[in-house]
Design an enzyme around this catalytic site. Structure first.
Site, PDB file in Angstrom:
ATOM      1  N   GLY A 176      -3.035 -19.739   4.557  1.00  0.00           N
ATOM      2  CA  GLY A 176      -3.160 -19.400   3.144  1.00  0.00           C
ATOM      3  C   GLY A 176      -4.447 -18.690   2.797  1.00  0.00           C
ATOM      4  O   GLY A 176      -5.452 -18.771   3.521  1.00  0.00           O
ATOM      5  N   SER A 209     -11.333 -14.933   7.100  1.00  0.00           N
ATOM      6  CA  SER A 209     -10.215 -15.086   8.032  1.00  0.00           C
ATOM      7  C   SER A 209     -10.399 -16.293   8.955  1.00  0.00           C
ATOM      8  O   SER A 209     -11.461 -16.438   9.573  1.00  0.00           O
ATOM      9  CB  SER A 209     -10.100 -13.809   8.873  1.00  0.00           C
ATOM     10  OG  SER A 209      -9.006 -13.895   9.746  1.00  0.00           O
ATOM     11  N   GLY A 210      -9.368 -17.143   9.013  1.00  0.00           N
ATOM     12  CA  GLY A 210      -9.334 -18.182  10.044  1.00  0.00           C
ATOM     13  C   GLY A 210     -10.427 -19.227   9.970  1.00  0.00           C
ATOM     14  O   GLY A 210     -10.790 -19.803  10.996  1.00  0.00           O
ATOM     15  N   SER A 213      -9.992 -12.237   5.041  1.00  0.00           N
ATOM     16  CA  SER A 213      -8.630 -12.592   5.439  1.00  0.00           C
ATOM     17  C   SER A 213      -7.917 -11.400   6.070  1.00  0.00           C
ATOM     18  O   SER A 213      -8.024 -10.270   5.574  1.00  0.00           O
ATOM     19  CB  SER A 213      -7.847 -13.031   4.202  1.00  0.00           C
ATOM     20  OG  SER A 213      -6.471 -13.082   4.491  1.00  0.00           O
ATOM     21  N   HIS A 227      -1.550 -16.232  -1.274  1.00  0.00           N
ATOM     22  CA  HIS A 227      -0.572 -16.179  -0.191  1.00  0.00           C
ATOM     23  C   HIS A 227      -0.567 -17.529   0.513  1.00  0.00           C
ATOM     24  O   HIS A 227      -1.620 -18.036   0.893  1.00  0.00           O
ATOM     25  CB  HIS A 227      -0.963 -15.073   0.795  1.00  0.00           C
ATOM     26  CG  HIS A 227      -0.123 -15.042   2.032  1.00  0.00           C
ATOM     27  ND1 HIS A 227       1.249 -15.071   2.009  1.00  0.00           N
ATOM     28  CD2 HIS A 227      -0.463 -14.988   3.352  1.00  0.00           C
ATOM     29  CE1 HIS A 227       1.717 -15.026   3.254  1.00  0.00           C
ATOM     30  NE2 HIS A 227       0.701 -14.994   4.074  1.00  0.00           N
ATOM     31  N   HIS A 262       2.058 -20.260   3.220  1.00  0.00           N
ATOM     32  CA  HIS A 262       3.295 -20.452   3.978  1.00  0.00           C
ATOM     33  C   HIS A 262       3.871 -21.802   3.559  1.00  0.00           C
ATOM     34  O   HIS A 262       4.264 -22.603   4.404  1.00  0.00           O
ATOM     35  CB  HIS A 262       3.020 -20.427   5.485  1.00  0.00           C
ATOM     36  CG  HIS A 262       2.740 -19.057   6.028  1.00  0.00           C
ATOM     37  ND1 HIS A 262       3.137 -18.641   7.276  1.00  0.00           N
ATOM     38  CD2 HIS A 262       2.103 -17.996   5.488  1.00  0.00           C
ATOM     39  CE1 HIS A 262       2.738 -17.392   7.485  1.00  0.00           C
ATOM     40  NE2 HIS A 262       2.093 -16.975   6.429  1.00  0.00           N
ATOM     41  N   ASP A 271      11.612 -21.551 -16.889  1.00  0.00           N
ATOM     42  CA  ASP A 271      10.367 -21.758 -17.635  1.00  0.00           C
ATOM     43  C   ASP A 271       9.243 -20.840 -17.134  1.00  0.00           C
ATOM     44  O   ASP A 271       8.276 -20.594 -17.854  1.00  0.00           O
ATOM     45  CB  ASP A 271       9.890 -23.214 -17.498  1.00  0.00           C
ATOM     46  CG  ASP A 271      10.603 -24.161 -18.459  1.00  0.00           C
ATOM     47  OD1 ASP A 271      11.123 -23.692 -19.485  1.00  0.00           O
ATOM     48  OD2 ASP A 271      10.623 -25.382 -18.191  1.00  0.00           O
ATOM     49  N   HIS A 302       8.863 -13.714   6.341  1.00  0.00           N
ATOM     50  CA  HIS A 302       7.456 -14.064   6.327  1.00  0.00           C
ATOM     51  C   HIS A 302       7.216 -15.280   5.408  1.00  0.00           C
ATOM     52  O   HIS A 302       7.468 -16.405   5.828  1.00  0.00           O
ATOM     53  CB  HIS A 302       6.652 -12.821   5.914  1.00  0.00           C
ATOM     54  CG  HIS A 302       5.181 -12.961   6.019  1.00  0.00           C
ATOM     55  ND1 HIS A 302       4.316 -11.889   5.982  1.00  0.00           N
ATOM     56  CD2 HIS A 302       4.383 -14.046   6.125  1.00  0.00           C
ATOM     57  CE1 HIS A 302       3.065 -12.313   6.091  1.00  0.00           C
ATOM     58  NE2 HIS A 302       3.088 -13.619   6.183  1.00  0.00           N
ATOM     59  N   TYR A 320       5.857 -23.348 -27.015  1.00  0.00           N
ATOM     60  CA  TYR A 320       5.466 -24.429 -26.111  1.00  0.00           C
ATOM     61  C   TYR A 320       3.944 -24.498 -26.049  1.00  0.00           C
ATOM     62  O   TYR A 320       3.273 -23.474 -26.084  1.00  0.00           O
ATOM     63  CB  TYR A 320       6.033 -24.157 -24.710  1.00  0.00           C
ATOM     64  CG  TYR A 320       5.667 -25.198 -23.688  1.00  0.00           C
ATOM     65  CD1 TYR A 320       6.463 -26.333 -23.491  1.00  0.00           C
ATOM     66  CD2 TYR A 320       4.514 -25.060 -22.923  1.00  0.00           C
ATOM     67  CE1 TYR A 320       6.120 -27.289 -22.548  1.00  0.00           C
ATOM     68  CE2 TYR A 320       4.163 -26.020 -21.979  1.00  0.00           C
ATOM     69  CZ  TYR A 320       4.969 -27.133 -21.799  1.00  0.00           C
ATOM     70  OH  TYR A 320       4.623 -28.088 -20.868  1.00  0.00           O
TER      71      TYR A 320
END
Lengths: 235, 235, 235, 235
Positions: D28, D45-46, D78, D99, D101, D124, D173, D231
Site C-alpha cells: 500500500g 518504496s518498500g 513508492s 493504493h 491490495h 451512499d 491488480h 446527511y
C-alpha cells in the site's frame, strides 16, 4: 426518565454498536423512546463515534420535530429518524430501534431475501424467517424516502408479530432491529448479524437444505419466550 | 476433588470459550464430572460471562438434581444440563463436555451434514468424519428435548468410538465436544471450529474433491494417539 | 553463528507465526540451518507457544540426529523434522523452513489444487502458480511419512526453481514455505495465506476467470526480484 | 502548506491504512498533492510501517522528479509513484490518492469485474458501479508499466466522473481510490473494501440478483452529495 438519562442510554447503545464491530465510521444509529413524554432520543447525523458525547443525542417528538433538551446547540438528528418514529408509532410494544449496515445482514438485504430459519440459534431469538421487505416503488422513494422505509417495514409485519421477529432486512438496503429499549435493540442487531452469517454459510455449503423442523423451532423459541420459558434465572 | 476445585476448573473452561471467540453473550456451556462423587459442575443458565464467578457454577448429580454446594443462593443450571448428564452416563471415559454455537461448526449442523475428513488437520484429532446426528422426531422434541438431544448423540456413536471422534454436530442445532476434562472438551471445540472452517472452504472451492486417503488418515491419527504415538514430549 | 543465536532466531520466528494468526495451540513449526556447522534448530514437538523459551529449540543434524546444545534436558524435535532436513539437503539456497496449517492455504491443499496466479499480489512474490504436490502412495506413507513428505515436495520442483516459488501446498495436508532464513520463511507463510485467501475469493466469485497475463506476471515479479529490480530502497 | 506539514499528513494517512487492516508488511501507499507548489508527498518504496517516520515521505514533482525537501538522505519514492502523478495530472479535483491490495477489493480486481451497485451502502458513496479497468496490452506493460496503469484508469473514466466514483479496481491488480486529500482517499479505500465484501457475499448467495433500483440509488447518493444533501451536520 429525564432527557439526560434517556440520552445517556441511547449514547451507550450507540457506542455498543461500534464495540461489537457492527459499524465503521458514522454508520448506524440507535434510538429509544419515552412513551410518557412522547419523545425519542437518537444519534445525531453523520457524527463520528469518537467525537460524540451523550449530550449530542437529539430529542425529537413522534412527528420528527426537534425538542430542545439542552442549552447547547442542537444537532441535526439521524437522517433515518423518520423510519424510527414510524416504527414507534406502529409497533406499540417496542422501546428501542437500531439500524446498522452490518456485513452479513446487509448481504441478505442486498440479495432481497428473507433469512430462513435454518437452526436453533435462529429459533432461540426469532420465530420463523427474518422477513425481507418488498422493494419500494419509485413513487415512494421520491415522496418521503425515510418515512416510506418505515411503511415498507410495517407492511411486512401485517400478518407477523414484531415481538416474535424483532428484526427485518430492508430490500436493497440493510437491517433494522428493535426491542424493549435501546440496549435490547442493539442486542438483536448483534444476534441478527450472527444468524445472517450462519445462514450465509449454510446456504453456500448446501443450497438445497431444508429449514428447521417446526417442532424444534417451537421448542427453542418457547423455552426462551412466553410464560413457559425455562431458560435463564428466575427474576 | 472438592466442589470448589471442580467449580474453578469449569468456570475457567467456560471463560476460555469466550477468549477463543467461540461464543457471544450467554451462548455456550461447559461442564466437568467428578465420577467418584457422581456429580458435575456446569455453567448456570443465561448468565453473562462478565458477571459470572466460579461460585456461580452449579453442582448437579447425574439425575440432574441440584446438589447444594455453597451457602450462596444456588442458580439454575444450564438448560442443556440433561444433554451433558446423558453423555456422562453413556460415554464412560469422558470427563468434560462443551456445547457451543461456534459459527462454522453450526453451519455444518444446519446443513445437516457430517464434516468429511479432507485433510491432516482433521485426521490429527478425529478418526473419520465428524458425525452428524439424525434429526429428532417430533415426539422426541416434545417428550424431553434436552435429554433426547443426548439420545440422538449416543445413537450416532452406536458403531463409533467417542474417544476417536470426541465431537459431533447435532442436525439443525450445533456442536457438542468432549474430552478427559472440561479444558480438553473446550480444546476440542476450538479444533472443531477450525476443522469446520477449513472443510467449508475446501468444499466451496472444490465441491467434488475426494476425502483424505485412508493411509494418510491412519498415519496422522496414530502418530498422535495410541501406544505408537510419537508426537509431543514423552511424559 | 552460535547455537544460542540460532535458537534465538528460530524461537522468534516461531513466535511470529502465532502473532500473525497463522497457528493455534501447538500447530506449526519453523527451523533455520547453519550450513557451516551442518545443523538446524527447530521447534520442539507439541509444546505450547506460551511455555516455550529459546533454549527449548532443538539442534539436529541433517540426518535428524539430536546434537546436544545445552546442559538442559533436550526436548524431542518437531515430528516434521525429517521434512525440514529433506528440504535443506535438496534446496541448496534455502536457510529457513516454515510449516503451518494456515486456514486458506490449507483449504487449497485439501482441495489438492495448485494456487493459480490470478493477480499482481501473487506475482510480486511467486513466479507462476503455487504448486501442489502429488498425493503420496500408500507405500510412501507407511515407509517413512515425514521423509516422504519432503520427497513429494522436491519432486514437485523437478522443473521449477524453489527460489522463484518459495512455497508449496502438500496435497491433503498443508503448506510449507522457505526463504534465506527462518524469518523470511515465516514472511512467505504470511504472504501465502493472503494469496490463498484472495485466490479463494476470486475463484468462488468468478470460477471461470483467466489467470494473470504473462507480461504482467513478468513485470511484477522482476520489478521485485533479480538484477533489474527497482522496488524498495537500494542497499 | 509546508513540506513538513504535507509529509505529516501523508505519513498519518499511510499509518491509517495499517490501523484499518487494509495492508500487511509494506503493502500500500498514499500520497497528497500541493497543487500550488506542483508537488506530492508519497510513501517511500518498500519501507515497513513500523520503521517509517514522517520525514521519510518523499517529495516529487508531477514529472516524478524527486525534490529534496530535507537534509536527510532522500529515500526512493513508492514504485507506484507514476500512477499517482498520472491521476493528479488528469483528475483536476483530487488532492489525495491511495493504493492498497485490500482483500475483497483485490478479489474483484482479480476477477476482472466491476463491483455492481447492489445496495444503499454502495450508493451512499459511489454513483453506479465501481469501474474495473480494461486489461493492459503487452506493449503497455513493457513500455512504462506504472504510468500505463494510470492511463488505464483515466481511460476508464472517459465517460465517468471521478468525483462520483472516487475509486477503481485495476484488472488483475488491485484498487486505487482518491479524494480531496490523503485522509479522504484512505477513507474511500476503507469504504471500498466494505462495499466489495458485501457485494462478494451478495453475489455468492444470490448470483442472479438485480442491481439496486435507479430511484433508490439516486436518493441515497444525492442525500449525501451535491447541493440538496441533508446527511450530516450543516457546516
Amino acid at each position: 426518565m429525564s432527557y439526560t438519562e434517556l440520552k445517556r442510554e441511547v449514547f451507550e447503545a450507540n457506542l455498543e454498536l461500534q464495540k461489537r464491530g457492527l459499524v465503521i465510521y458514522t454508520f448506524g444509529n440507535v434510538s429509544q423512546i419515552d412513551r410518557a413524554k412522547g419523545v425519542i432520543a437518537i444519534k445525531p447525523s453523520g457524527v463520528a463515534y469518537e467525537n460524540m458525547s451523550a449530550d449530542d443525542m437529539v430529542i425529537v417528538d413522534l412527528e420528527n420535530q426537534i425538542v430542545e433538551g439542552t442549552v447547547r446547540q442542537v444537532m441535526r438528528p439521524s437522517s433515518d429518524t423518520k423510519t424510527h418514529t414510524h416504527l414507534y408509532r406502529h409497533f406499540a410494544d417496542i422501546g428501542g430501534v437500531t439500524h446498522t449496515h452490518s456485513t452479513y445482514a446487509t448481504a441478505w438485504a442486498q440479495a432481497k431475501l428473507p433469512i430462513p430459519c435454518l437452526g436453533t440459534t435462529h429459533a432461540d431469538f426469532v420465530y420463523g424467517a427474518v422477513p425481507c421487505t418488498a422493494e419500494m416503488s419509485n413513487e415512494q422513494v421520491q415522496r418521503d424516502y425515510e418515512e416510506e422505509t418505515g411503511v415498507q417495514i410495517v407492511r411486512c409485519f401485517a400478518e407477523l408479530d414484531p415481538n416474535a421477529a424483532p428484526m427485518v432486512v430492508v430490500a436493497g438496503h440493510a437491517p433494522f432491529t428493535w426491542g424493549k429499549d435501546a440496549a435490547k435493540s442493539v442486542y438483536h442487531a448483534v444476534i441478527l448479524e450472527e444468524i445472517a452469517r450462519m445462514a450465509y454459510l449454510t446456504r453456500t455449503l448446501a443450497p438445497q437444505g431444508d429449514v428447521l423442523a417446526r417442532a424444534v423451532m417451537d421448542k427453542h423459541y418457547f423455552r426462551k419466550h412466553g410464560k413457559n420459558a425455562y431458560y435463564g434465572q428466575t427474576k
